[in-house]
Design an enzyme around this catalytic site. Structure first.
Site, PDB file in Angstrom:
ATOM      1  N   LYS A  75      42.066  51.916  50.522  1.00 15.49           N
ATOM      2  CA  LYS A  75      41.817  52.823  49.398  1.00 15.49           C
ATOM      3  C   LYS A  75      40.786  52.204  48.460  1.00 15.49           C
ATOM      4  O   LYS A  75      40.496  51.010  48.539  1.00 15.49           O
ATOM      5  CB  LYS A  75      43.118  53.102  48.652  1.00 15.49           C
ATOM      6  CG  LYS A  75      43.807  51.867  48.099  1.00 15.49           C
ATOM      7  CD  LYS A  75      45.151  52.185  47.485  1.00 15.49           C
ATOM      8  CE  LYS A  75      45.812  50.910  46.955  1.00 15.49           C
ATOM      9  NZ  LYS A  75      47.067  51.196  46.241  1.00 15.49           N
ATOM     10  N   ARG A 106      57.653  54.915  39.523  1.00 12.53           N
ATOM     11  CA  ARG A 106      56.312  55.492  39.448  1.00 12.53           C
ATOM     12  C   ARG A 106      56.231  56.699  40.363  1.00 12.53           C
ATOM     13  O   ARG A 106      56.014  57.810  39.917  1.00 12.53           O
ATOM     14  CB  ARG A 106      55.261  54.420  39.811  1.00 12.53           C
ATOM     15  CG  ARG A 106      53.837  54.862  39.603  1.00 12.53           C
ATOM     16  CD  ARG A 106      52.857  53.755  39.940  1.00 12.53           C
ATOM     17  NE  ARG A 106      52.916  53.359  41.359  1.00 12.53           N
ATOM     18  CZ  ARG A 106      52.092  52.484  41.903  1.00 12.53           C
ATOM     19  NH1 ARG A 106      51.162  51.874  41.157  1.00 12.53           N
ATOM     20  NH2 ARG A 106      52.192  52.175  43.182  1.00 12.53           N
ATOM     21  N   TYR A 133      22.295  38.204  23.546  1.00  8.49           N
ATOM     22  CA  TYR A 133      22.731  39.061  22.447  1.00  8.49           C
ATOM     23  C   TYR A 133      23.632  38.300  21.478  1.00  8.49           C
ATOM     24  O   TYR A 133      24.568  37.610  21.887  1.00  8.49           O
ATOM     25  CB  TYR A 133      23.491  40.269  22.984  1.00  8.49           C
ATOM     26  CG  TYR A 133      22.611  41.330  23.593  1.00  8.49           C
ATOM     27  CD1 TYR A 133      21.684  42.027  22.824  1.00  8.49           C
ATOM     28  CD2 TYR A 133      22.709  41.647  24.943  1.00  8.49           C
ATOM     29  CE1 TYR A 133      20.874  43.002  23.380  1.00  8.49           C
ATOM     30  CE2 TYR A 133      21.910  42.621  25.514  1.00  8.49           C
ATOM     31  CZ  TYR A 133      20.992  43.299  24.727  1.00  8.49           C
ATOM     32  OH  TYR A 133      20.199  44.267  25.283  1.00  8.49           O
ATOM     33  N   MET A 137      23.865  43.992  30.395  1.00 12.88           N
ATOM     34  CA  MET A 137      24.043  45.041  31.398  1.00 12.88           C
ATOM     35  C   MET A 137      23.434  44.683  32.750  1.00 12.88           C
ATOM     36  O   MET A 137      24.042  44.919  33.800  1.00 12.88           O
ATOM     37  CB  MET A 137      23.431  46.355  30.902  1.00 12.88           C
ATOM     38  CG  MET A 137      23.666  47.524  31.835  1.00 12.88           C
ATOM     39  SD  MET A 137      22.964  49.069  31.225  1.00 12.88           S
ATOM     40  CE  MET A 137      23.993  49.386  29.793  1.00 12.88           C
TER      41      MET A 137
END
Length: 357
Positions: free
Chosen positions: A35, A131, A256, A304
């Protein structure tokens, strides 16, 4: 030349880990959990390697199973969240997908939707995770409904899921295992409870079928053990390269917010990878990457598209040198700990712009 950020998937590592699983669970059938794009390792890369070597693939939903079929892979698939509407049942049976039933609505859809062929089903029971799953006292009624439905295959399975298997000392584990083993309702042809952590820690939970996920990809399910401790080999190598190197004066602030500076001249390498690729932004100080056969520390904030590393003591490193962000040498468990998360999350959050190679 394309951007060097990429995933290298090692088929030999995948097969090694499968062999380890079969050694730990001798004679047991294996459902390989693929998955979430095979835990980020790429279902296109993983499924063909495992095809014919396992009992079934475990996926979350119909779309994931169809993606496997589109690869020409013939190993059966099991939808672990079952169907999300009655319309999906016909697609599932036409493609020979098995479905997990975990609540009354799914059972009702199945009973009221005639199918052209018998569909294979697993029933999920809640033994303590709270669950998904039927309550234990509901199983007799569920089995009765399935046995009288002519389009349900008679090889009905029973499964549950352990809530705390990654913490073997927790008493809830044995409580759940005992509850599951005490279920004596006739008609269930095969049983499954063990995920990766349970395969390793609770051999008595292996039942007929085991369901390895994270360990298949060479990552430990435990906080206090890594892949190497368990004899596993990482399948994913998250790679990039150095795109720039700068010699900076003393006290030059890097990145940054200027969060890092050195009181002496420094040599800073820029690596073409960042949180836009799936590398975590929030990591602890001195988190390493692997360059030229050694660990080198990340400095400054991860941005990023880039991160920066301290090459002051590594004058031989050059632009274009390969960088392992995690993989064989820097285990993903280590990066996850630095980021305050788990290896599962890091593998699954690799972004689409990172190519597989």
């Amino acid at each position: 030349m394309s951007r060097p950020t990429r995933l290298v998937i090692e088929p030999s590592a995948l097969l090694h880990n499968l062999s380890q699983i079969k050694h730990l669970a001798p004679g047991k059938k294996v459902i390989a959990m693929v998955k979430a794009n095979a835990y980020g390792c790429g279902v296109r890369e993983v499924a063909p390697v495992l095809d014919g070597r396992i009992e079934a693939f475990g996926v979350a939903c119909l779309e994931e199973a169809l993606a496997i079929r589109a690869l020409g892979v013939e190993t059966p698939c099991i939808l672990f969240q079952g169907v999300f509407s009655s319309d999906e049942l016909s697609v599932a049976v036409e493609n020979d997908f098995a479905c997990v039933l975990h609540h009354a609505q799914q059972l009702e859809w199945l009973i009221k939707t005639p199918l052209p062929y018998p569909i294979k089903v697993w029933v999920k029971v809640n033994t303590g995770m709270h669950r998904l799953g039927f309550k234990i006292h509901e199983l007799q009624k569920v089995m009765g409904a399935l046995q009288t439905c002519t389009w349900v295959d008679k090889s009905i399975g029973l499964m549950t899921h352990l809530a705390c298997a990654d913490e073997p000392h927790r008493p809830e584990n044995q409580q759940q295992i005992s509850l599951f083993q005490e279920i004596s309702i006739p008609g269930f042809r095969q049983r499954s409870i063990a995920n990766s952590a349970a395969i390793i820690s609770f051999p008595d939970s292996q039942a007929d079928v085991v369901r390895p996920g994270i360990m298949l990809y060479g990552v430990s399910p435990f906080a206090n053990q890594n892949a190497h401790d368990l004899g596993l080999i990482p399948v994913m190598r998250f790679m990039s390269a150095i795109s720039a190197i700068h010699d900076n004066p003393s006290f030059a602030q890097v990145g940054y917010g200027g969060t890092w500076k050195s009181d002496k001249p420094s040599r800073i390498g820029v690596v073409a990878a960042g949180y836009g690729d799936g590398y975590p932004r929030h990591i602890s100080e001195k988190t390493p990457v692997w360059v030229r056969g050694r660990e080198v520390s990340i400095v400054g904030r991860v941005s990023m598209d880039m991160l920066t590393i301290d090459l002051t003591e590594h004058p031989d490193v050059e632009i274009g040198d390969e960088v392992e962000l995690w993989g064989t040498h820097v285990l993903v468990e280590r990066i996850a700990k630095s980021a305050g998360t788990v290896g599962y999350e890091l593998l699954c959050q690799i972004s689409e712009r990172v190519r597989y190679k």
